[in-house]
Design a protein around this motif. Structure first.
Motif, PDB file in Angstrom:
ATOM      1  N   LYS A  60      -4.618  -2.113  -4.337  1.00 14.29           N
ATOM      2  CA  LYS A  60      -5.288  -1.111  -5.163  1.00 14.29           C
ATOM      3  C   LYS A  60      -6.484  -1.663  -5.947  1.00 14.29           C
ATOM      4  CE  LYS A  60      -4.167   2.441  -4.903  1.00 14.29           C
ATOM      5  NZ  LYS A  60      -4.093   3.586  -3.961  1.00 14.29           N
ATOM      6  N   ASN A 114       0.290   0.019  -9.413  1.00 12.46           N
ATOM      7  CA  ASN A 114      -0.696  -0.949  -8.942  1.00 12.46           C
ATOM      8  C   ASN A 114      -2.143  -0.546  -9.218  1.00 12.46           C
ATOM      9  OD1 ASN A 114       0.906  -3.043  -8.023  1.00 12.46           O
ATOM     10  ND2 ASN A 114       1.339  -2.009  -6.091  1.00 12.46           N
ATOM     11  N   THR A 156       1.465   2.385   5.145  1.00 12.29           N
ATOM     12  CA  THR A 156       2.253   3.277   4.292  1.00 12.29           C
ATOM     13  C   THR A 156       1.325   4.232   3.545  1.00 12.29           C
ATOM     14  OG1 THR A 156       2.166   1.645   2.494  1.00 12.29           O
ATOM     15  CG2 THR A 156       4.094   1.577   3.933  1.00 12.29           C
ATOM     16  N   GLY A 189       0.545   6.355   0.052  1.00 11.12           N
ATOM     17  CA  GLY A 189       0.744   6.681  -1.356  1.00 11.12           C
ATOM     18  C   GLY A 189      -0.280   7.763  -1.668  1.00 11.12           C
ATOM     19  N   THR A 190      -1.484   7.323  -2.034  1.00  7.12           N
ATOM     20  CA  THR A 190      -2.597   8.279  -2.117  1.00  7.12           C
ATOM     21  C   THR A 190      -3.105   8.613  -0.718  1.00  7.12           C
ATOM     22  OG1 THR A 190      -4.258   6.525  -2.191  1.00  7.12           O
ATOM     23  CG2 THR A 190      -3.364   7.287  -4.304  1.00  7.12           C
ATOM     24  N   GLY A 191      -2.798   7.731   0.252  1.00  7.15           N
ATOM     25  CA  GLY A 191      -3.347   7.863   1.596  1.00  7.15           C
ATOM     26  C   GLY A 191      -4.669   7.121   1.752  1.00  7.15           C
ATOM     27  N   GLY A 192      -5.119   6.459   0.709  1.00  4.31           N
ATOM     28  CA  GLY A 192      -6.424   5.788   0.750  1.00  4.31           C
ATOM     29  C   GLY A 192      -6.505   4.675   1.797  1.00  4.31           C
ATOM     30  N   THR A 193      -5.477   3.830   1.848  1.00  7.90           N
ATOM     31  CA  THR A 193      -5.494   2.712   2.800  1.00  7.90           C
ATOM     32  C   THR A 193      -5.502   3.247   4.227  1.00  7.90           C
ATOM     33  OG1 THR A 193      -4.144   1.437   1.239  1.00  7.90           O
ATOM     34  CG2 THR A 193      -4.303   0.589   3.495  1.00  7.90           C
ATOM     35  N   GLU A 203       8.681   2.464  -4.085  1.00  9.37           N
ATOM     36  CA  GLU A 203       7.677   2.577  -5.145  1.00  9.37           C
ATOM     37  C   GLU A 203       6.266   2.466  -4.578  1.00  9.37           C
ATOM     38  OE1 GLU A 203       9.115   0.681  -8.785  1.00  9.37           O
ATOM     39  OE2 GLU A 203       7.037   0.175  -9.228  1.00  9.37           O
ATOM     40  N   GLY A 204       5.418   3.379  -4.986  1.00  6.77           N
ATOM     41  CA  GLY A 204       4.031   3.367  -4.509  1.00  6.77           C
ATOM     42  C   GLY A 204       3.820   4.295  -3.327  1.00  6.77           C
ATOM     43  N   SER A 262       7.324  -1.618  -0.442  1.00 10.28           N
ATOM     44  CA  SER A 262       6.594  -0.848   0.573  1.00 10.28           C
ATOM     45  C   SER A 262       6.176  -1.744   1.745  1.00 10.28           C
ATOM     46  CB  SER A 262       5.382  -0.128  -0.031  1.00 10.28           C
ATOM     47  OG  SER A 262       4.456  -1.046  -0.543  1.00 10.28           O
ATOM     48  N   PRO A 280       1.174  -4.049   0.893  1.00 11.80           N
ATOM     49  CA  PRO A 280       0.370  -3.658  -0.270  1.00 11.80           C
ATOM     50  C   PRO A 280       0.486  -4.568  -1.492  1.00 11.80           C
ATOM     51  CG  PRO A 280       1.459  -1.760   0.691  1.00 11.80           C
ATOM     52  CD  PRO A 280       2.059  -2.970   1.335  1.00 11.80           C
ATOM     53  N   ASP A 281       1.687  -5.129  -1.730  1.00 13.77           N
ATOM     54  CA  ASP A 281       1.795  -6.032  -2.898  1.00 13.77           C
ATOM     55  C   ASP A 281       2.923  -7.025  -2.688  1.00 13.77           C
ATOM     56  OD1 ASP A 281       4.045  -4.457  -3.378  1.00 13.77           O
ATOM     57  OD2 ASP A 281       3.439  -3.814  -5.382  1.00 13.77           O
ATOM     58  N   TYR A 289       9.455  -6.763  -8.407  1.00 15.14           N
ATOM     59  CA  TYR A 289      10.643  -6.010  -7.984  1.00 15.14           C
ATOM     60  C   TYR A 289      11.928  -6.839  -8.034  1.00 15.14           C
ATOM     61  CZ  TYR A 289       6.842  -3.278  -5.925  1.00 15.14           C
ATOM     62  OH  TYR A 289       5.690  -2.568  -5.722  1.00 15.14           O
TER      63      TYR A 289
HETATM   64  N1  PMP Z   1       2.604   0.451  -1.649  1.00 12.52           N
HETATM   65  C1  PMP Z   1       2.415   0.213  -2.942  1.00 12.52           C
HETATM   66  C2  PMP Z   1       3.281  -0.800  -3.633  1.00 12.52           C
HETATM   67  C3  PMP Z   1       1.415   0.900  -3.647  1.00 12.52           C
HETATM   68  O1  PMP Z   1       1.232   0.661  -4.955  1.00 12.52           O
HETATM   69  C4  PMP Z   1       0.632   1.855  -2.950  1.00 12.52           C
HETATM   70  C5  PMP Z   1      -0.408   2.626  -3.713  1.00 12.52           C
HETATM   71  N2  PMP Z   1       0.149   3.702  -4.429  1.00 12.52           N
HETATM   72  C6  PMP Z   1       0.861   2.081  -1.588  1.00 12.52           C
HETATM   73  C7  PMP Z   1       1.872   1.347  -0.963  1.00 12.52           C
HETATM   74  C8  PMP Z   1       0.098   3.099  -0.781  1.00 12.52           C
HETATM   75  O2  PMP Z   1      -1.284   2.855  -0.759  1.00 12.52           O
HETATM   76  P1  PMP Z   1      -2.335   4.060  -0.704  1.00 12.52           P
HETATM   77  O3  PMP Z   1      -2.399   4.634  -2.090  1.00 12.52           O
HETATM   78  O4  PMP Z   1      -3.613   3.436  -0.319  1.00 12.52           O
HETATM   79  O5  PMP Z   1      -1.832   5.076   0.254  1.00 12.52           O
END
Ligand code: PMP
Length: 313
Positions: free
Chosen positions: A55, A85, A188, A190-194, A224-225, A272, A297-298, A303
């Protein structure tokens, strides 16, 4: 004796930077040869960013563009909803640039995340955990509506610079790091950005590259995320038509792979990442001649208080 040999063994030197934001991007791509010996499976280790997650990229793009366009200026507070994140990334960058930050996040996020955010000086507003990230989104919208003159509302779920950051950095890095050999991209949501940003870039390089998105298998989950789109506010930046395939992952499967990654690859990855690996292993097993790339992602430090570790430490 100063050893030049010892120096040569370290990772290639990054350029001398003038601030923490100069360390964002260009993360390593790792082959996962123990948890997936039969196929070419690679993971992008996004915790190599200075805020220790993927992020950092969207947060930097969002803030840079807001400063450039004049939407963000001294005197305003950066406001957003986050599962952690993105908040860490905003808080880190804003500490460097001198902006206050207010973040709305579900009260269920891990204590370590909260401490990191406080360390960077962010103000936190914790929202009902039952509502997951939607509760945080609604709270951020409410705060902004009540005092728009006070805030720059970054709105990572609707801000185009989120996916653009991955289109311009994550996607090209993956393509270059695999020398164009990537056949499948698994990410994965979350926002869908990746997924949307890196996915769009990769599809433009070759329409044969298969894009696979990964969601939790249920509305109530421990990933989470990540977001279960069917039961959530769908982020405006998420492109639901982009995926060639949609996969759903159980929380327990993700936990299992987090433990396996630590014990067998020496990688302490976040939950994630375990979800990404569960899906990517299936794709890799089906395509033993392919080159499958996923994103971790992290990392796992935030955790370690989660109960699935209790029997595995
Ligand atoms: N995994 C984790 C731990 C995240 O923090 C996020 C971001 N929310 C994602 C996956 C998903 O990433 P994105 O927002 O780019 O879809």
């Amino acid at each position: 004796m100063k050893s030049t040999a010892a120096k040569a063994k370290t990772a290639p030197d990054r350029d001398l930077g003038s601030s923490v934001t100069d360390l964002i991007g260009n993360t390593p791509l790792l082959r996962l040869s123990r948890v997936c010996p039969q196929a070419n499976l690679y993971a992008k280790a996004e915790w190599y960013n200075p805020g220790q997650s993927c992020k950092d990229r969207p947060a930097l793009y969002i803030l840079n563009e807001a400063e450039r366009s004049g939407q963000l200026k001294k005197g305003l507070t950066v406001l957003d909803a986050t599962s952690g994140n993105t908040g860490i990334a905003y808080a880190m960058i804003c500490a460097d640039r001198g902006y206050p930050v207010t973040l709305c996040m579900p009260a269920s996020v891990t204590p370590a995340r909260i401490k990191v955010l406080k360390a960077y000086g962010a103000e936190l507003i914790l929202t009902d955990p039952i509502l997951f990230s939607d509760g945080a989104i609604l709270k951020a919208r409410e705060l902004y509506a009540a005092a728009p003159e006070k805030y720059f509302y970054a709105d990572q779920y609707g801000n185009e610079n989120n996916w653009i950051s991955h289109y311009e950095t994550t996607g090209p890095e993956i393509y270059a790091q695999t020398a164009g050999r990537i056949t499948h991209f698994v990410a994965t949501l979350g926002t869908g950005g990746t997924f949307t940003g890196a996915g769009r870039f990769l599809k433009e390089q070759s329409k044969d590259i298969q894009l696979i998105e990964v969601q939790p298998d249920a509305a109530f989950h421990g990933l989470e995320g990540m977001k279960h789109m069917e039961s959530s506010i769908v982020p405006p930046i998420y492109d639901a038509r982009l995926a060639d395939r949609k996969m759903a992952v159980r929380t327990e499967a993700a936990y299992r792979w987090v433990v396996e990654l630590a014990k067998r690859e020496g990688l302490l990855a976040g939950i994630s990442s375990g979800a990404a690996l569960e899906a990517a292993r299936i794709v890799a097993a089906e395509n033993p001649q392919g080159t499958v790339v996923t994103v971790f992602p992290d990392n796992g430090l935030k955790y370690l208080s989660e109960h699935f570790w209790d029997d595995n430490l």
